[in-house]
Design a protein around this motif. Structure first.
Motif, PDB file in Angstrom:
ATOM      1  N   LYS A 133      -0.003 -21.093  -9.573  1.00 43.25           N
ATOM      2  CA  LYS A 133       0.131 -19.698  -9.994  1.00 43.25           C
ATOM      3  C   LYS A 133      -0.805 -18.794  -9.190  1.00 43.25           C
ATOM      4  CE  LYS A 133      -0.197 -16.571 -13.954  1.00 43.25           C
ATOM      5  NZ  LYS A 133      -1.035 -15.614 -13.233  1.00 43.25           N
ATOM      6  N   GLU A 134      -2.043 -19.235  -8.983  1.00 43.35           N
ATOM      7  CA  GLU A 134      -2.997 -18.399  -8.233  1.00 43.35           C
ATOM      8  C   GLU A 134      -2.565 -18.236  -6.782  1.00 43.35           C
ATOM      9  OE1 GLU A 134      -5.238 -16.763  -9.694  1.00 43.35           O
ATOM     10  OE2 GLU A 134      -5.192 -17.779 -11.633  1.00 43.35           O
ATOM     11  N   ILE A 135      -2.092 -19.314  -6.164  1.00 41.03           N
ATOM     12  CA  ILE A 135      -1.660 -19.235  -4.763  1.00 41.03           C
ATOM     13  C   ILE A 135      -0.417 -18.368  -4.637  1.00 41.03           C
ATOM     14  CG2 ILE A 135      -0.793 -20.577  -2.814  1.00 41.03           C
ATOM     15  CD1 ILE A 135      -2.599 -22.861  -3.759  1.00 41.03           C
ATOM     16  N   TYR A 136       0.520 -18.520  -5.574  1.00 36.10           N
ATOM     17  CA  TYR A 136       1.733 -17.688  -5.561  1.00 36.10           C
ATOM     18  C   TYR A 136       1.366 -16.214  -5.698  1.00 36.10           C
ATOM     19  CZ  TYR A 136       6.170 -15.656  -7.013  1.00 36.10           C
ATOM     20  OH  TYR A 136       7.283 -14.863  -7.107  1.00 36.10           O
ATOM     21  N   ASP A 137       0.493 -15.901  -6.658  1.00 32.82           N
ATOM     22  CA  ASP A 137       0.098 -14.506  -6.865  1.00 32.82           C
ATOM     23  C   ASP A 137      -0.630 -13.942  -5.651  1.00 32.82           C
ATOM     24  OD1 ASP A 137       1.250 -14.394  -9.342  1.00 32.82           O
ATOM     25  OD2 ASP A 137      -0.597 -14.820 -10.444  1.00 32.82           O
ATOM     26  N   TYR A 138      -1.406 -14.791  -4.964  1.00 34.31           N
ATOM     27  CA  TYR A 138      -2.127 -14.326  -3.769  1.00 34.31           C
ATOM     28  C   TYR A 138      -1.146 -13.821  -2.714  1.00 34.31           C
ATOM     29  CZ  TYR A 138      -4.765 -14.534   0.588  1.00 34.31           C
ATOM     30  OH  TYR A 138      -5.336 -14.228   1.798  1.00 34.31           O
ATOM     31  N   TRP A 139      -0.027 -14.541  -2.566  1.00 29.10           N
ATOM     32  CA  TRP A 139       0.926 -14.172  -1.518  1.00 29.10           C
ATOM     33  C   TRP A 139       1.922 -13.111  -1.963  1.00 29.10           C
ATOM     34  CZ3 TRP A 139      -0.240 -15.198   3.196  1.00 29.10           C
ATOM     35  CH2 TRP A 139      -0.969 -16.344   3.507  1.00 29.10           C
ATOM     36  N   TYR A 140       2.270 -13.081  -3.263  1.00 29.88           N
ATOM     37  CA  TYR A 140       3.401 -12.253  -3.677  1.00 29.88           C
ATOM     38  C   TYR A 140       3.086 -11.168  -4.714  1.00 29.88           C
ATOM     39  CZ  TYR A 140       6.014 -15.921  -1.337  1.00 29.88           C
ATOM     40  OH  TYR A 140       6.485 -16.801  -0.415  1.00 29.88           O
ATOM     41  N   ALA A 141       1.898 -11.202  -5.325  1.00 28.98           N
ATOM     42  CA  ALA A 141       1.633 -10.233  -6.396  1.00 28.98           C
ATOM     43  C   ALA A 141       1.282  -8.843  -5.877  1.00 28.98           C
ATOM     44  CB  ALA A 141       0.514 -10.726  -7.307  1.00 28.98           C
ATOM     45  N   GLY A 142       0.947  -8.724  -4.601  1.00 29.40           N
ATOM     46  CA  GLY A 142       0.589  -7.417  -4.058  1.00 29.40           C
ATOM     47  C   GLY A 142      -0.872  -7.071  -4.327  1.00 29.40           C
ATOM     48  N   ARG A 195       0.806  -1.216   0.000  1.00 28.66           N
ATOM     49  CA  ARG A 195       0.000   0.000   0.000  1.00 28.66           C
ATOM     50  C   ARG A 195       0.846   1.277   0.000  1.00 28.66           C
ATOM     51  NH1 ARG A 195      -5.709  -0.895   2.949  1.00 28.66           N
ATOM     52  NH2 ARG A 195      -6.201   0.586   1.297  1.00 28.66           N
ATOM     53  N   VAL A 196       2.164   1.115  -0.052  1.00 28.02           N
ATOM     54  CA  VAL A 196       3.041   2.289  -0.131  1.00 28.02           C
ATOM     55  C   VAL A 196       2.757   3.063  -1.416  1.00 28.02           C
ATOM     56  CG1 VAL A 196       5.438   3.042  -0.386  1.00 28.02           C
ATOM     57  CG2 VAL A 196       4.852   1.278   1.288  1.00 28.02           C
ATOM     58  N   PHE A 197       2.604   2.339  -2.521  1.00 24.64           N
ATOM     59  CA  PHE A 197       2.296   2.994  -3.791  1.00 24.64           C
ATOM     60  C   PHE A 197       0.953   3.722  -3.716  1.00 24.64           C
ATOM     61  CE2 PHE A 197       0.161   2.822  -7.946  1.00 24.64           C
ATOM     62  CZ  PHE A 197       1.054   3.582  -8.689  1.00 24.64           C
ATOM     63  N   GLU A 198      -0.010   3.099  -3.054  1.00 22.59           N
ATOM     64  CA  GLU A 198      -1.331   3.713  -2.899  1.00 22.59           C
ATOM     65  C   GLU A 198      -1.236   5.010  -2.103  1.00 22.59           C
ATOM     66  OE1 GLU A 198      -5.707   2.311  -1.181  1.00 22.59           O
ATOM     67  OE2 GLU A 198      -4.101   0.836  -1.476  1.00 22.59           O
ATOM     68  N   LEU A 199      -0.411   5.010  -1.054  1.00 18.17           N
ATOM     69  CA  LEU A 199      -0.226   6.209  -0.235  1.00 18.17           C
ATOM     70  C   LEU A 199       0.417   7.332  -1.050  1.00 18.17           C
ATOM     71  CD1 LEU A 199      -0.145   7.761   2.440  1.00 18.17           C
ATOM     72  CD2 LEU A 199       2.001   6.558   2.974  1.00 18.17           C
ATOM     73  N   ARG A 200       1.447   6.986  -1.824  1.00 21.00           N
ATOM     74  CA  ARG A 200       2.122   8.005  -2.634  1.00 21.00           C
ATOM     75  C   ARG A 200       1.189   8.580  -3.693  1.00 21.00           C
ATOM     76  NH1 ARG A 200       7.693   4.511  -3.496  1.00 21.00           N
ATOM     77  NH2 ARG A 200       8.562   4.854  -1.400  1.00 21.00           N
ATOM     78  N   THR A 247      -3.385  -6.115  -6.396  1.00 20.50           N
ATOM     79  CA  THR A 247      -3.714  -5.985  -7.818  1.00 20.50           C
ATOM     80  C   THR A 247      -5.211  -5.851  -8.059  1.00 20.50           C
ATOM     81  OG1 THR A 247      -3.885  -8.373  -8.099  1.00 20.50           O
ATOM     82  CG2 THR A 247      -1.709  -7.388  -8.420  1.00 20.50           C
ATOM     83  N   GLY A 248      -6.021  -6.104  -7.025  1.00 20.57           N
ATOM     84  CA  GLY A 248      -7.471  -6.080  -7.206  1.00 20.57           C
ATOM     85  C   GLY A 248      -8.016  -7.365  -7.796  1.00 20.57           C
ATOM     86  N   ILE A 249      -7.155  -8.376  -7.976  1.00 14.63           N
ATOM     87  CA  ILE A 249      -7.581  -9.659  -8.550  1.00 14.63           C
ATOM     88  C   ILE A 249      -7.821 -10.647  -7.416  1.00 14.63           C
ATOM     89  CG2 ILE A 249      -6.920 -11.573 -10.045  1.00 14.63           C
ATOM     90  CD1 ILE A 249      -5.166  -9.601 -11.602  1.00 14.63           C
ATOM     91  N   ALA A 250      -8.952 -11.356  -7.489  1.00 13.30           N
ATOM     92  CA  ALA A 250      -9.328 -12.301  -6.425  1.00 13.30           C
ATOM     93  C   ALA A 250      -8.677 -13.659  -6.704  1.00 13.30           C
ATOM     94  CB  ALA A 250     -10.848 -12.424  -6.350  1.00 13.30           C
ATOM     95  N   TYR A 251      -7.386 -13.773  -6.377  1.00 14.90           N
ATOM     96  CA  TYR A 251      -6.648 -14.991  -6.706  1.00 14.90           C
ATOM     97  C   TYR A 251      -7.224 -16.217  -6.000  1.00 14.90           C
ATOM     98  CZ  TYR A 251      -3.152 -11.790  -8.608  1.00 14.90           C
ATOM     99  OH  TYR A 251      -2.519 -10.826  -9.338  1.00 14.90           O
TER     100      TYR A 251
END
Length: 482
Positions: free
Chosen positions: A270-279, A77-82, A281-285
């Motif tokens: 891929k979905e589980i990896y993205d859930y933990w590491y993709a940040g 959320r750092v990007f969101e704050l900036r 993204t607004g995607i419901a992995y």
């Protein structure tokens, strides 16, 4: 990375009506039900700005994001704050207001902490104005009314959220995958069971999403959970059978064949990896992962009862048949069932004379010939099937048929040097060096110096490219010795 199955073509003589109906439903919902969302949101933002709420909520939102980053470890959320800080600096009041209004978790934070954030007069003003905006506009948005909100889970939203989408980019992407997967699964299960399975996968996907987002007030919308269920059903229907997949990586795309179920853990991982590491993204992995498991699980659990695949699904396509072929094919299959192999062979040969473009007939003839591996017919059918596989760009099948013949028929009627040479070329293209070397050894034994020398040169060059010096040197020595 994108991997999707591409085993079948649509039979437009028997259109996938349920799949097309689901697609049309999503489009109509987007046009006529969700079409008013943009107007409601604009009115909400106008009222919000006129009421002076951005000045009240702006500092609180910045503090809220900083707390999320510092105390809850939400570094994404750092990007969101900036971005929010830049909106404030640039005095972009409209987009700043949209950010504040549509962050549902922030609204819950304000409700719970308003006693601490503001003085009594400010608090009364905020509650009066914000409640009016929420009741008049926000709560009337489609996602708030029929989207799946984990903190307010209800049975009907487990179905309705599947038909809502977050914009035209979202809906077009989902409907493309719905069509590519849906027509095959609909054909396999039949329209009624397919529709029920599709909706059930979407509901189970929503339950999994809720379990991983307990108490969240952010609504989930979209058909991607249901479509993930179709992906799970698709590969479970084919099981360990090798089917064709299309893959896209960066700018490169191609096809490959693999056992259908082998792709399920790839998708799921891929979905589980993205859930933990993709940040963020607004995607419901996890909704996708839940749909994959739900689809495959339903077929495995109910595949011999309620979700049993129709018998005609694995037979030759109906649009490729006419009455004469249908009758002749049924007679030949009946002969096989009675184990009258000679009659079945004659019937399949007659059918193939009239329908030479039907690969299924050659496969039957090949398996019949394999019953007597000591006869030349087995070698002839093997060559035909290898050539057919190569013409249909299925080198894996050609190599597999060749390897089977080596174990069963090569000792009786050896293949020609040209046959081994074709396998060697196909193996090199597939980067199957083990099969290529095996084909080379067979080629050497077939006593064709020209083909052997050329094959030796190709293997030496391939191993040099791979920087496998001992292997390359071995083949260079063989080439010089020859």
């Amino acid at each position: 990375m994108l991997i999707i199955p591409a085993e079948n073509a649509v039979n437009w003589k028997h259109p996938p009506w349920v799949t097309l109906g689901l697609m049309l439903s999503c489009i109509l919902v987007s046009l006529f039900y969700q079409g008013g969302d943009s107007r409601k949101l604009e009115q909400a933002v106008d009222t919000y700005m006129d009421s002076g709420l951005p000045a009240l909520e702006g500092p609180a939102y910045e503090d809220y994001l900083q707390r999320k980053i510092r105390f809850d470890g939400e570094e994404d959320r750092v990007f969101e704050l900036r971005q929010f800080q830049k909106l404030r600096e640039d005095d972009e009041e409209f987009w700043l207001s949209v950010s504040l209004l549509m962050d549902r978790e922030f609204y819950q934070y304000l409700l719970q902490n308003r006693e601490v954030i503001w003085a009594p007069a400010e608090r009364r003003h905020w509650l009066e104005q914000r409640s009016l905006i929420e009741e008049t506009y926000i709560q009337r948005l489609s996602a708030q009314q029929l989207g799946l909100i984990p903190a307010q889970l209800s049975l009907y939203t487990l179905i309705t959220y599947q038909f809502l989408h977050g914009g035209w980019g979202h809906i077009v992407g989902n409907l493309l995958f719905l069509f590519l997967l849906g027509f095959t699964v609909e054909k396999a299960l039949g329209p009624g069971r397919y529709l029920l399975a599709y909706l059930l996968c979407g509901a189970l996907s929503g339950v999994v999403f809720t379990l991983f987002s307990p108490g969240s007030h952010v609504p989930l919308v979209g058909a991607s959970g249901s479509i993930s269920g179709l992906m799970g059903m698709y590969v479970a229907i084919y099981g360990l059978k090798k089917i064709r997949f299309f893959y896209f990586i960066g700018v490169y795309f191609n096809y490959f064949r693999a056992p259908a179920l082998a792709i399920l853990p790839v998708w799921l991982g891929k979905e589980i990896y993205d859930y933990w590491y993709a940040g963020a993204t607004g995607i419901a992995y996890m909704a996708h992962a839940g749909g994959l498991l739900a689809g495959a699980g339903l077929v495995w659990l109910l595949g011999k009862s309620w979700l049993q695949v129709r018998e005609e699904f694995f037979e030759p396509e109906e649009d490729e048949k006419d009455e004469r072929f249908t009758a002749g094919y049924a007679q030949a299959m009946a002969s096989l069932g009675r184990m009258d192999f000679d009659l079945a062979r004659r019937q399949f040969e007659a059918l193939r004379g009239n329908y030479p473009d039907r690969p299924i007939l050659l496969e039957h003839l090949y398996h019949l010939a394999k019953l007597r591996p000591d006869l030349p017919e087995y070698r002839n059918r093997t060559r035909e099937l290898m050539n057919d596989a190569l013409s249909r760009r299925q080198p894996e099948q050609m190599i597999s048929v060749w390897q089977e013949y080596l174990s069963k028929g090569e000792g009786h009627n050896p293949l020609a040097a040209e046959d081994h040479n074709r396998v060697l070329f196909a193996s090199l293209k597939q980067h199957d060096l083990k099969a290529a070397e095996k084909a080379f050894e067979r080629l050497r034994g077939a006593d064709d110096p020209l083909l052997t020398a050329e094959a030796c040169r190709l293997l030496a060059e391939e191993f040099e490219k791979l920087q496998m010096a001992p292997k390359a040197r071995h083949y260079r020595q063989l080439l010089q010795a020859g």
